[in-house]
Design a protein around this motif. Structure first.
Motif, PDB file in Angstrom:
ATOM      1  N   ASP A   1       5.507  -2.120  22.323  1.00 17.36           N
ATOM      2  CA  ASP A   1       6.689  -1.057  21.585  1.00 17.36           C
ATOM      3  C   ASP A   1       7.360  -1.781  20.764  1.00 17.36           C
ATOM      4  O   ASP A   1       8.880  -1.585  20.383  1.00 17.36           O
ATOM      5  CB  ASP A   1       8.274  -1.379  22.948  1.00 17.36           C
ATOM      6  N   ASN A   2       6.247  -2.842  19.780  1.00 12.39           N
ATOM      7  CA  ASN A   2       6.692  -2.982  18.164  1.00 12.39           C
ATOM      8  C   ASN A   2       7.679  -2.233  17.372  1.00 12.39           C
ATOM      9  O   ASN A   2       7.186  -1.138  17.762  1.00 12.39           O
ATOM     10  CB  ASN A   2       6.236  -4.201  17.750  1.00 12.39           C
ATOM     11  N   LYS A   3       8.390  -2.694  16.410  1.00 13.21           N
ATOM     12  CA  LYS A   3       9.020  -1.864  15.585  1.00 13.21           C
ATOM     13  C   LYS A   3       8.759  -1.959  14.172  1.00 13.21           C
ATOM     14  O   LYS A   3       9.706  -2.357  13.470  1.00 13.21           O
ATOM     15  CB  LYS A   3      10.675  -1.738  15.248  1.00 13.21           C
ATOM     16  N   GLY A   4       7.485  -2.180  14.162  1.00  9.49           N
ATOM     17  CA  GLY A   4       6.765  -2.548  12.721  1.00  9.49           C
ATOM     18  C   GLY A   4       6.739  -2.140  11.534  1.00  9.49           C
ATOM     19  O   GLY A   4       6.602  -0.680  12.058  1.00  9.49           O
ATOM     20  N   VAL A   5       7.356  -2.512  10.463  1.00 11.03           N
ATOM     21  CA  VAL A   5       6.635  -1.848   9.133  1.00 11.03           C
ATOM     22  C   VAL A   5       5.935  -2.343   8.120  1.00 11.03           C
ATOM     23  O   VAL A   5       6.050  -3.556   8.431  1.00 11.03           O
ATOM     24  CB  VAL A   5       7.932  -1.567   8.584  1.00 11.03           C
ATOM     25  N   TRP A   6       5.455  -2.271   7.332  1.00 11.39           N
ATOM     26  CA  TRP A   6       3.965  -2.731   6.529  1.00 11.39           C
ATOM     27  C   TRP A   6       3.679  -1.459   5.552  1.00 11.39           C
ATOM     28  O   TRP A   6       3.856  -0.304   5.851  1.00 11.39           O
ATOM     29  CB  TRP A   6       3.072  -2.454   7.419  1.00 11.39           C
ATOM     30  N   GLU A   7       3.221  -1.450   4.251  1.00 12.28           N
ATOM     31  CA  GLU A   7       2.037  -1.174   3.305  1.00 12.28           C
ATOM     32  C   GLU A   7       2.865  -0.633   2.827  1.00 12.28           C
ATOM     33  O   GLU A   7       2.785   0.944   2.899  1.00 12.28           O
ATOM     34  CB  GLU A   7       0.719  -0.805   4.147  1.00 12.28           C
ATOM     35  N   SER A   8       3.537  -1.208   1.686  1.00  9.79           N
ATOM     36  CA  SER A   8       5.421  -0.128   0.819  1.00  9.79           C
ATOM     37  C   SER A   8       3.944  -0.460  -0.287  1.00  9.79           C
ATOM     38  O   SER A   8       2.986  -0.726  -1.173  1.00  9.79           O
ATOM     39  CB  SER A   8       6.444  -0.952   0.649  1.00  9.79           C
ATOM     40  N   ASN A   9       3.806   1.222  -1.159  1.00  8.32           N
ATOM     41  CA  ASN A   9       3.487   1.360  -1.547  1.00  8.32           C
ATOM     42  C   ASN A   9       4.413   2.673  -3.035  1.00  8.32           C
ATOM     43  O   ASN A   9       4.884   3.570  -2.209  1.00  8.32           O
ATOM     44  CB  ASN A   9       2.574   3.100  -1.551  1.00  8.32           C
ATOM     45  N   VAL A  10       4.985   1.977  -4.293  1.00 11.23           N
ATOM     46  CA  VAL A  10       5.782   2.234  -4.914  1.00 11.23           C
ATOM     47  C   VAL A  10       5.499   3.424  -6.152  1.00 11.23           C
ATOM     48  O   VAL A  10       4.321   3.009  -6.812  1.00 11.23           O
ATOM     49  CB  VAL A  10       7.645   1.176  -5.094  1.00 11.23           C
ATOM     50  N   HIS A  11       6.232   4.278  -6.623  1.00 12.11           N
ATOM     51  CA  HIS A  11       5.530   5.397  -7.960  1.00 12.11           C
ATOM     52  C   HIS A  11       7.350   6.032  -8.071  1.00 12.11           C
ATOM     53  O   HIS A  11       8.487   6.173  -7.540  1.00 12.11           O
ATOM     54  CB  HIS A  11       4.649   6.763  -7.113  1.00 12.11           C
ATOM     55  N   ILE A  12       7.489   6.009  -9.500  1.00 12.19           N
ATOM     56  CA  ILE A  12       8.527   6.733 -10.473  1.00 12.19           C
ATOM     57  C   ILE A  12       7.731   8.288 -10.440  1.00 12.19           C
ATOM     58  O   ILE A  12       7.423   8.710 -10.917  1.00 12.19           O
ATOM     59  CB  ILE A  12       8.711   5.315 -11.507  1.00 12.19           C
ATOM     60  N   LEU A  13       8.841   8.879 -10.136  1.00 11.48           N
ATOM     61  CA  LEU A  13       7.842  10.387 -10.256  1.00 11.48           C
ATOM     62  C   LEU A  13       8.837  10.929 -11.482  1.00 11.48           C
ATOM     63  O   LEU A  13       9.273  10.522 -12.536  1.00 11.48           O
ATOM     64  CB  LEU A  13       9.174  11.558  -9.274  1.00 11.48           C
ATOM     65  N   ASP A  14       8.647  11.556 -11.783  1.00 13.15           N
ATOM     66  CA  ASP A  14       8.747  12.598 -13.338  1.00 13.15           C
ATOM     67  C   ASP A  14      10.444  12.922 -14.040  1.00 13.15           C
ATOM     68  O   ASP A  14      10.426  12.476 -14.578  1.00 13.15           O
ATOM     69  CB  ASP A  14       8.017  13.266 -12.942  1.00 13.15           C
ATOM     70  N   ASP A  15      11.171  12.291 -12.999  1.00 17.40           N
ATOM     71  CA  ASP A  15      12.506  12.869 -13.555  1.00 17.40           C
ATOM     72  C   ASP A  15      12.738  11.419 -13.393  1.00 17.40           C
ATOM     73  O   ASP A  15      14.351  10.910 -12.966  1.00 17.40           O
ATOM     74  CB  ASP A  15      13.335  13.748 -12.163  1.00 17.40           C
ATOM     75  N   GLY A  16      12.050  10.628 -12.710  1.00 19.17           N
ATOM     76  CA  GLY A  16      12.856   8.513 -12.850  1.00 19.17           C
ATOM     77  C   GLY A  16      13.454   8.323 -11.357  1.00 19.17           C
ATOM     78  O   GLY A  16      13.464   7.076 -10.981  1.00 19.17           O
ATOM     79  N   ARG A  17      12.910   9.208 -10.711  1.00 20.77           N
ATOM     80  CA  ARG A  17      13.438   8.509  -8.734  1.00 20.77           C
ATOM     81  C   ARG A  17      11.788   8.260  -8.837  1.00 20.77           C
ATOM     82  O   ARG A  17      10.813   8.096  -8.599  1.00 20.77           O
ATOM     83  CB  ARG A  17      13.565  10.092  -7.870  1.00 20.77           C
TER      84      ARG A  17
ATOM     85  N   THR B   1       5.375   3.148   9.469  1.00 19.36           N
ATOM     86  CA  THR B   1       5.502   2.811  10.170  1.00 19.36           C
ATOM     87  C   THR B   1       6.359   3.111  11.895  1.00 19.36           C
ATOM     88  O   THR B   1       5.394   3.804  12.178  1.00 19.36           O
ATOM     89  CB  THR B   1       7.319   3.390  10.073  1.00 19.36           C
ATOM     90  N   GLU B   2       5.846   1.777  12.657  1.00 16.89           N
ATOM     91  CA  GLU B   2       6.077   2.205  13.971  1.00 16.89           C
ATOM     92  C   GLU B   2       7.087   2.192  14.718  1.00 16.89           C
ATOM     93  O   GLU B   2       7.428   2.095  16.443  1.00 16.89           O
ATOM     94  CB  GLU B   2       5.258   0.477  14.758  1.00 16.89           C
ATOM     95  N   GLN B   3       8.175   2.974  13.761  1.00 18.19           N
ATOM     96  CA  GLN B   3       9.541   3.017  14.630  1.00 18.19           C
ATOM     97  C   GLN B   3      10.001   4.233  15.656  1.00 18.19           C
ATOM     98  O   GLN B   3      10.400   4.647  15.963  1.00 18.19           O
ATOM     99  CB  GLN B   3      10.685   2.589  14.138  1.00 18.19           C
ATOM    100  N   HIS B   4       8.336   5.201  15.668  1.00 17.91           N
ATOM    101  CA  HIS B   4       9.071   6.127  16.413  1.00 17.91           C
ATOM    102  C   HIS B   4       8.424   6.636  17.462  1.00 17.91           C
ATOM    103  O   HIS B   4       6.986   7.665  17.770  1.00 17.91           O
ATOM    104  CB  HIS B   4       8.399   7.476  14.647  1.00 17.91           C
TER     105      HIS B   4
END
Length: 519
Positions: free
Chosen positions: A166-182, A189-192
């Protein structure tokens, strides 16, 4: 996240793979000790630093994320520093340790100018027994080419021991920039679990350069409480779409790699839709820890390449192959030998890999490998790198659809395997080959006789071609060559058996003028 959740069955698979591949030669230059998860970026948007390569990876211990640099395109690497947890700096039970992803902003994002370096990684906290009990997916930025780093934000936090159901772990981020800068951060995620999702893939969006994050959106979530999609990596394609690969642990084919597509990087369709499996015509599929990259080779669609830790369905169980597709993900995938040929002695060898196209057209590959003297100890893993010329015009025979044929290992074959093709009329290898433009092409089949004389017959889109010209190669192989007209898009090329059984290594397809359709 599987680090502390790998079942005994998976461990046995890894050990079996190690036994199968321990006699095969290891190719690659040793850089340093490293458990796995290398991530590489080439600086392109900072004029004073342009061309430098930076690499981050996991290393055993509590010293932070090691950062290395290369100033000669990946030929040599030097250690720079360890990037450490700036939030819990006074707490020795916390450290920035796992799943680093390093990238560069191609355009401004909030107050971050183009050329800013981003490093996201998992900071973990240990309990009194030195077991992981908390996670914090943190984002750091560097405005000076990686010489110094500043904490930007926490993308999401998790908790509970990873081995707890029943852990609430979060793992393995991958970050990107969209064309509009967002800025978009994808993660596992194991939070669901209460909603029936053992693990899900999700993302958050930042409109201010990663200072603050939106509410979560689920991208892949398989109901039933068993399947664990994880380790999402996202890549931009030539047509503007985004591709996401992920592993599906505890699915029908454990660890199988799937790919999904999005027009905007935000809407990935129904979260319960797996997407499409990455799979060859013969049914081989990459498994676990996938990385997807797109390279501008060949026609306007370029080439999508996927690496993975291992494979199933008759694929290379040692994870020493790359899978490629030159039709924007449509149709079958094909294997090629990875530039680095690693050892597979423990579950973290080959855990997420790095691919980068060099200016000279070679493919730089970085992965972790188990050590020769202690293959089962992940703490003894080492980071290997090597660049080699990719052959995206070569279609491996073991990946073709087979009739009266079987795939067998052979270290003298181009990818360590070949197809033994039965005699005519039953024996057939079918290749669905995609070319960018119509025209005359040269078809070359590398084959060997099996005791008795014979040669294959080729047919294109149902039309049998004339007799091939042949010549000898080394190690007993022969080349059968014939020219044919191909249509734009997919073509069916059959390699049929001869008077007696034959071993077939690969089919090569190149323009008749000597240039490759995919290079």
């Amino acid at each position: 996240m599987k680090r502390l959740l790998v079942s005994l069955g998976l461990s046995l698979i890894a050990m079996s793979a190690a036994a199968q591949y321990e006699e095969q030669p290891v190719l690659g230059t040793r850089m340093t000790d490293g458990t796995g998860y290398p991530s590489v970026v080439r600086i392109e948007h900072n004029a004073s630093e342009r061309g430098r390569l930076l690499m981050a990876f996991e290393k055993h211990g509590m010293d932070g994320i090691p950062l290395w640099e290369s100033r000669d395109g990946g030929e040599h690497w030097q250690f720079m520093s360890n990037v450490t947890d700036q939030v819990h700096r006074k707490d020795p039970s916390w450290q920035l340790r796992w799943q680093p992803h390093i990238t560069e902003t191609p355009r401004a994002s909030g107050d971050l100018p183009a050329g800013t370096l981003l490093l996201s990684a998992n900071a973990t906290g240990n309990d009194a027994q030195h077991r992981v009990s908390s996670e914090d997916l943190q984002l750091y930025v560097s405005r000076d080419g990686g010489k110094s780093w500043t904490y930007r934000s926490s993308i999401i936090k998790g908790g509970g021991r990873p081995e707890d159901k029943d852990n609430k772990g979060v793992w393995e981020s991958n970050v990107h920039i969209l064309d509009d800068g967002r800025m978009v951060a994808y993660y596992s995620t194991e939070q669901h679990k209460a909603q029936g999702y053992n693990q899900a893939l999700a993302h958050k969006v930042s409109t201010d350069g990663g200072k603050h994050w939106s509410e979560e959106t689920l991208d892949v979530a398989i109901p039933g409480g068993v399947q664990r999609p994880g380790m999402a990596i996202v890549e931009r394609l030539a047509d503007g779409r985004y591709a996401m690969t992920y592993e599906n642990i505890d699915g029908p084919n454990n660890g199988q790699v799937f790919i999904k597509f999005s027009r905007d990087g935000l809407d990935w369709g129904d979260p319960q839709d797996h997407g499409e499996p990455v799979m060859t015509m013969s049914g081989a599929w990459p498994s676990a820890c996938p990385v997807v990259r797109w390279f501008p080779l060949g026609g306007p669609e370029g080439v999508i390449v996927v690496s993975a830790q291992r494979a199933g369905g008759g694929g290379d169980a040692g994870g020493r192959s790359l899978y490629w597709n030159n039709a924007s993900g449509r149709g079958p995938w094909w294997e090629m030998p990875a530039p680095v040929q690693k050892r597979t002695g423990n579950i973290h060898a080959g855990w997420t890999q790095a691919l980068l196209l060099q200016d000279d057209g070679k493919l730089l590959h970085v992965t972790s490998s188990s050590s020769a003297d202690a293959p089962r100890e992940e703490a003894r893993n080492e980071i290997l790198y090597r660049a080699d010329t990719p052959h995206f015009d070569r279609y491996e025979a073991e990946d073709a659809a087979r009739t009266s044929a079987v795939a067998i290992g052979d270290m003298k074959a181009s990818n360590g395997r070949k197809a033994r093709l039965g005699a005519a009329p039953e024996g057939r290898l079918r290749f669905e080959v995609h070319v960018a433009a119509a025209g005359r092409y040269r078809l070359r089949v590398r084959y060997a006789e099996v005791g008795l004389p014979g040669m294959p017959t080729l047919a294109v889109n149902g039309a049998v071609l004339g007799k091939s010209a042949t010549h000898d190669e080394q190690d007993g192989w022969r080349i059968a060559e014939v020219s044919a007209s191909l249509l734009p898009g997919f073509n069916t090329i059959d390699v049929d058996g001869g008077a007696h059984a034959l071993d077939v290594d690969y089919l090569q397809v190149a323009r008749a003028d000597g240039t490759s359709d995919s290079q």
